[in-house]
Motif scaffolding. Sequence first.
Motif, PDB file in Angstrom:
ATOM      1  N   ARG A  20       0.832  -1.204   0.000  1.00  0.00           N
ATOM      2  CA  ARG A  20       0.000   0.000   0.000  1.00  0.00           C
ATOM      3  C   ARG A  20       0.876   1.268   0.000  1.00  0.00           C
ATOM      4  O   ARG A  20       0.599   2.219  -0.710  1.00  0.00           O
ATOM      5  CB  ARG A  20      -0.942  -0.008   1.200  1.00  0.00           C
ATOM      6  CG  ARG A  20      -1.914   1.142   1.209  1.00  0.00           C
ATOM      7  CD  ARG A  20      -2.995   1.045   2.278  1.00  0.00           C
ATOM      8  NE  ARG A  20      -2.504   0.597   3.562  1.00  0.00           N
ATOM      9  CZ  ARG A  20      -2.800  -0.593   4.111  1.00  0.00           C
ATOM     10  NH1 ARG A  20      -3.560  -1.449   3.464  1.00  0.00           N
ATOM     11  NH2 ARG A  20      -2.315  -0.916   5.291  1.00  0.00           N
ATOM     12  N   GLN A  21       1.958   1.247   0.756  1.00  0.00           N
ATOM     13  CA  GLN A  21       2.862   2.400   0.782  1.00  0.00           C
ATOM     14  C   GLN A  21       3.484   2.639  -0.587  1.00  0.00           C
ATOM     15  O   GLN A  21       3.580   3.783  -1.038  1.00  0.00           O
ATOM     16  CB  GLN A  21       3.955   2.199   1.840  1.00  0.00           C
ATOM     17  CG  GLN A  21       3.445   2.322   3.248  1.00  0.00           C
ATOM     18  CD  GLN A  21       4.500   1.957   4.275  1.00  0.00           C
ATOM     19  OE1 GLN A  21       5.429   1.189   4.011  1.00  0.00           O
ATOM     20  NE2 GLN A  21       4.349   2.500   5.476  1.00  0.00           N
ATOM     21  N   HIS A  28       1.609   9.332  -6.099  1.00  0.00           N
ATOM     22  CA  HIS A  28       2.049  10.713  -5.876  1.00  0.00           C
ATOM     23  C   HIS A  28       3.183  11.118  -6.819  1.00  0.00           C
ATOM     24  O   HIS A  28       3.138  12.189  -7.431  1.00  0.00           O
ATOM     25  CB  HIS A  28       2.480  10.885  -4.419  1.00  0.00           C
ATOM     26  CG  HIS A  28       2.860  12.278  -4.068  1.00  0.00           C
ATOM     27  ND1 HIS A  28       1.977  13.341  -4.138  1.00  0.00           N
ATOM     28  CD2 HIS A  28       4.029  12.803  -3.647  1.00  0.00           C
ATOM     29  CE1 HIS A  28       2.593  14.443  -3.778  1.00  0.00           C
ATOM     30  NE2 HIS A  28       3.845  14.143  -3.473  1.00  0.00           N
ATOM     31  N   VAL A  29       4.180  10.255  -6.957  1.00  0.00           N
ATOM     32  CA  VAL A  29       5.378  10.610  -7.719  1.00  0.00           C
ATOM     33  C   VAL A  29       5.166  10.472  -9.228  1.00  0.00           C
ATOM     34  O   VAL A  29       5.502  11.374  -9.995  1.00  0.00           O
ATOM     35  CB  VAL A  29       6.584   9.761  -7.242  1.00  0.00           C
ATOM     36  CG1 VAL A  29       7.785   9.970  -8.133  1.00  0.00           C
ATOM     37  CG2 VAL A  29       6.924  10.108  -5.808  1.00  0.00           C
ATOM     38  N   HIS A  51       3.516   9.933   5.202  1.00  0.00           N
ATOM     39  CA  HIS A  51       4.393   8.973   5.877  1.00  0.00           C
ATOM     40  C   HIS A  51       4.810   7.855   4.912  1.00  0.00           C
ATOM     41  O   HIS A  51       5.978   7.470   4.869  1.00  0.00           O
ATOM     42  CB  HIS A  51       3.687   8.386   7.102  1.00  0.00           C
ATOM     43  CG  HIS A  51       4.446   7.275   7.750  1.00  0.00           C
ATOM     44  ND1 HIS A  51       5.578   7.490   8.501  1.00  0.00           N
ATOM     45  CD2 HIS A  51       4.244   5.931   7.736  1.00  0.00           C
ATOM     46  CE1 HIS A  51       6.035   6.330   8.921  1.00  0.00           C
ATOM     47  NE2 HIS A  51       5.240   5.360   8.471  1.00  0.00           N
ATOM     48  N   ALA A  52       3.853   7.352   4.135  1.00  0.00           N
ATOM     49  CA  ALA A  52       4.153   6.283   3.168  1.00  0.00           C
ATOM     50  C   ALA A  52       5.197   6.749   2.166  1.00  0.00           C
ATOM     51  O   ALA A  52       6.140   6.007   1.852  1.00  0.00           O
ATOM     52  CB  ALA A  52       2.875   5.854   2.448  1.00  0.00           C
ATOM     53  N   VAL A  56       8.921   4.990   1.733  1.00  0.00           N
ATOM     54  CA  VAL A  56       9.383   4.433   0.452  1.00  0.00           C
ATOM     55  C   VAL A  56      10.632   5.166  -0.017  1.00  0.00           C
ATOM     56  O   VAL A  56      11.590   4.539  -0.485  1.00  0.00           O
ATOM     57  CB  VAL A  56       8.264   4.493  -0.607  1.00  0.00           C
ATOM     58  CG1 VAL A  56       8.791   4.095  -1.979  1.00  0.00           C
ATOM     59  CG2 VAL A  56       7.109   3.586  -0.201  1.00  0.00           C
ATOM     60  N   GLU A  57      10.646   6.472   0.124  1.00  0.00           N
ATOM     61  CA  GLU A  57      11.827   7.251  -0.283  1.00  0.00           C
ATOM     62  C   GLU A  57      13.053   6.820   0.514  1.00  0.00           C
ATOM     63  O   GLU A  57      14.149   6.685  -0.048  1.00  0.00           O
ATOM     64  CB  GLU A  57      11.556   8.744  -0.097  1.00  0.00           C
ATOM     65  CG  GLU A  57      12.538   9.642  -0.782  1.00  0.00           C
ATOM     66  CD  GLU A  57      12.549   9.512  -2.296  1.00  0.00           C
ATOM     67  OE1 GLU A  57      13.661   9.473  -2.869  1.00  0.00           O
ATOM     68  OE2 GLU A  57      11.478   9.453  -2.910  1.00  0.00           O
TER      69      GLU A  57
END
Length: 88
Positions: A20-21, A28-29, A51-52, A56-57
């Motif tokens: 899900r993250q 988003h990206v 937060h997700a 991930v970043e």
Amino acid sequence: MSADRLPLFRDARRARCHVRQIAMYVCHVVLQMPQSEIANAFERDRTTVRHACCVVEDRRDVADFDVFLEAIERSVASAFAAQMERDE
């Protein structure tokens, strides 16, 4: 639930959370969706999306994960390219 099954349940839950993250991050990206729209789509809070994306970043520092994520980003960008061109 027996004690020997708890780690399996926890691992499965953690795996779903990571997936899900990654999905939120890619939305988003790659798809340039605002975090508030992503939150609504996933029925989560906007801060959860933020937060997700941060999680991930941070995980991108691991080379194998970064290669994996780049492949996902390319696939999503390719799949949505025609739709994005039509919307412009």
